[in-house]
Enzyme design. Structure first.
Site, PDB file in Angstrom:
ATOM      1  CG  HIS A  24      -5.701   3.177  -2.555  1.00 27.05           C
ATOM      2  ND1 HIS A  24      -6.730   4.216  -2.506  1.00 27.05           N
ATOM      3  CD2 HIS A  24      -4.673   3.994  -3.199  1.00 27.05           C
ATOM      4  CE1 HIS A  24      -6.421   5.069  -2.849  1.00 27.05           C
ATOM      5  NE2 HIS A  24      -5.126   5.091  -3.381  1.00 27.05           N
ATOM      6  CD  GLU A  25      -1.000   2.725  -2.944  1.00 28.45           C
ATOM      7  OE1 GLU A  25      -0.369   3.197  -4.265  1.00 28.45           O
ATOM      8  OE2 GLU A  25      -1.486   3.425  -2.380  1.00 28.45           O
ATOM      9  CG  HIS A  28      -3.053   4.169  -7.695  1.00 29.98           C
ATOM     10  ND1 HIS A  28      -4.193   5.052  -8.287  1.00 29.98           N
ATOM     11  CD2 HIS A  28      -3.178   4.370  -6.379  1.00 29.98           C
ATOM     12  CE1 HIS A  28      -4.328   5.703  -7.339  1.00 29.98           C
ATOM     13  NE2 HIS A  28      -3.937   5.467  -6.194  1.00 29.98           N
TER      14      HIS A  28
END
Length: 437
Positions: A24-25, A28
Site C-alpha cells: 500500500h505504501e 504512494h
C-alpha cells in the site's frame, strides 16, 4: 501440534497484513518519487522503531505495531504564514499541523513538494496505495479461484441412498418396508460419473440435479461412466416435498408465514466435492462482489458498531457478517489452521481471508475523510474544481487549498477510528465471530 498450527495461522495473516501494508505504501511512494516529490520516510507500522535504513534521501523502516504505515512526503500542504501564537485547542491543533508540515520542506527542495503537483498527479499518488490493495486482492482471489479452484459438487457419485426415508422422520437408517431409492434401483453406484440425464449432457452435478428435481415420477434415461466404460440405465425420481427458496437462498413463506413447499424429484444421490479451477476472470468477479459487500458494510457502519457494542455489554450473539479487527482476523486465521480438513482447504480459506482483508483496506481508505487517502483525493479534486471554475470565469487562479484547516475534523475522525478499533478488539477477544461452527 494444534497450538503450533494455530500460531502458524496467525503468523500467516500477520505476514500477509504486513506485506499488504508495505505494498500500500509503495503505491504512494513510487508515483511520489516519479513525480519528483521528496520523501523523507517510508515506514511500516507505528510506535517504536524496530529497524530502519537510510537510502538516499529516504529512511526505510519497520515499527513495532503492524497496524498501518505511512510515507512522509515534503510539503503535503502549502507553507504557513506567521499568524502569531495560537489560542484555543483547535487553533493550536491547526498551528501544530502547519509547523509539522513546514518542517518537511527541506531547504533547497522547495519545489519538490506535494502541494505543488498538478491535481491529477496528486490524485495518482494518493490513489496509488488503495490501488495496490485492489490489485493484490484481485491476484489473491485469482489464485484461489483459478489456481486452487472453487470447491464444487462434481458429476462423480459419492454415495447412493439405499431407501427413501419417510418425510419429516428422524430415522437415519433403512428399515424393512422402506421403498428402495430410485438411484439404487437403477443400479447407480458410488464412483460412477454422470454423463447425461434424460438425453442431456451434464457437466456439473447442479445440472443433473436440476433435471432430476424437475421430473418427479418420470422415467429418465441416464448414462454413467464406470471403470472407463459407458453404462446406460433408467432412473425414475420419486416425488418429494422441498421448501422453496429465493435467489439469495432464503426460505420463501406465504402470507400466513408458512413455508412454501414444492414437489420435486428425488433420486438419492450425493456427489463428490472437488476443487474445480475457474475461468481466469473469476478472481475479478469475486473482487467486485467483495468490494460491494465492504462498501455496503461501511454505509451501515454506525449501526454495525452499535450492534458490536451491544454484544460486548449484553452478551448477545455476534453478527457473523459484521466488522472485525486485526485481532479477530488473526484469531479466525488460527482457527482455520487447526480445522480437521485437507491442507488445500485451509490454505484456500486463509488466502481468501487475506484477499478480503486487502479489499477492505482498499474500500476503507477511499472514504472521503482526512486522514484517509480518500480525504486527500477530495481535497485535490476540490482545488481542481476551484481552478477550473476560475479559468472558465476568467478569474484569478486561487491559492492552493490549505487542508490544515481541516485538522480539527481530522482529529475527530482519527479518534473515532481509534475508538472503533478498540471496541472491535475487545469484542473479538470477548465475543469472537464464529464462522466455522
Amino acid at each position: 501440534m494444534e497450538i503450533l498450527l494455530y500460531l502458524g495461522g496467525i503468523l500467516f495473516m500477520l505476514i500477509g497484513l504486513a506485506l499488504s501494508i508495505g505494498l500500500h505504501e509503495i503505491g504512494h511512494l513510487v508515483p511520489a518519487k516519479l513525480f519528483g516529490v521528496r520523501v523523507g520516510q517510508y515506514m511500516i507500522g507505528f510506535g517504536p522503531r524496530l529497524w530502519s535504513k537510510q537510502i538516499g534521501e529516504t529512511e526505510y523502516g519497520v515499527k513495532a505495531l503492524p497496524l498501518g504505515g505511512f510515507i512522509s512526503m515534503s510539503g503535503m500542504y502549502p507553507p504557513s504564514k506567521d499568524t502569531g501564537r495560537a489560542t484555543g485547542l483547535f487553533s493550536k491543533l491547526v498551528q501544530d499541523a502547519r509547523s509539522a508540515n513546514d518542517e518537511t520542506i527541506a531547504e533547497g527542495a522547495e519545489d519538490r513538494v506535494f502541494y505543488k503537483l498538478p491535481v491529477w498527479k496528486r490524485i495518482i499518488v494518493m490513489f496509488g496505495g488503495p490501488f495496490m490493495n485492489l490489485v493484490l486482492g484481485v491476484l489473491i482471489f485469482t489464485v484461489v479461484a483459478s489456481g486452487i479452484g472453487i470447491q464444487q459438487a462434481t458429476t462423480t457419485v459419492a454415495s447412493v441412498s439405499e431407501c427413501v426415508l419417510p418425510a419429516g422422520t428422524s430415522q437415519t437408517t433403512c428399515e424393512p418396508g422402506d421403498p428402495t431409492a430410485p438411484a439404487a434401483e437403477a443400479g447407480i453406484q458410488p464412483g460412477d460419473v454422470l454423463l447425461s440425464v434424460d438425453g442431456e449432457e451434464v457437466d456439473t452435478f447442479a445440472e443433473a440435479s436440476a433435471i432430476i428435481q424437475a421430473s418427479p415420477g418420470e422415467s429418465l434415461p441416464v448414462v454413467v461412466e464406470r471403470d472407463g466404460e459407458q453404462v446406460e440405465t433408467t432412473l425414475t425420481p420419486v416425488p418429494a416435498q422441498r421448501q422453496e427458496v429465493d435467489a439469495n437462498g432464503q426460505p420463501v413463506v406465504d402470507e400466513n408465514g408458512d413455508p412454501v413447499m414444492n414437489e420435486v424429484g428425488y433420486a438419492g444421490i450425493t456427489s463428490q466435492l472437488a476443487y474445480v479451477q475457474q475461468p481466469i476472470g473469476t478472481g475479478v468477479q469475486m473482487t467486485a462482489q467483495q468490494v460491494g459487500g465492504v462498501a455496503s458494510m461501511i454505509v451501515t457502519l454506525p449501526q454495525k458498531m452499535w450492534d458490536v457494542a451491544q454484544t460486548v455489554f449484553t452478551g448477545a450473539e455476534r453478527d457473523p457478517n459484521g466488522p472485525l479487527s486485526v485481532v479477530g482476523v488473526g484469531r479466525l486465521a488460527g482457527e482455520v489452521a487447526v480445522t480437521d480438513s485437507p491442507v488445500v482447504n485451509r490454505l484456500s480459506t486463509l488466502l481468501y481471508l487475506l484477499g478480503a482483508l486487502n479489499i477492505a483496506l482498499f474500500v476503507f481508505n477511499l472514504i472521503p475523510l482526512l486522514p484517509l487517502d480518500g480525504g486527500h483525493i477530495v481535497v485535490a479534486l476540490w482545488e481542481g474544481l476551484k481552478r477550473t471554475w476560475a479559468k472558465l470565469t476568467g478569474r484569478r487562479q486561487p491559492k492552493p487549498v490549505d487542508a490544515t484547516r481541516l485538522v480539527p475534523l481530522t482529529v475527530v475522525v482519527a479518534v473515532l477510528m481509534i475508538g472503533m478499533g478498540a471496541l472491535l478488539i475487545v469484542a473479538d477477544l470477548l465475543k469472537p465471530v464464529n464462522l466455522l461452527g
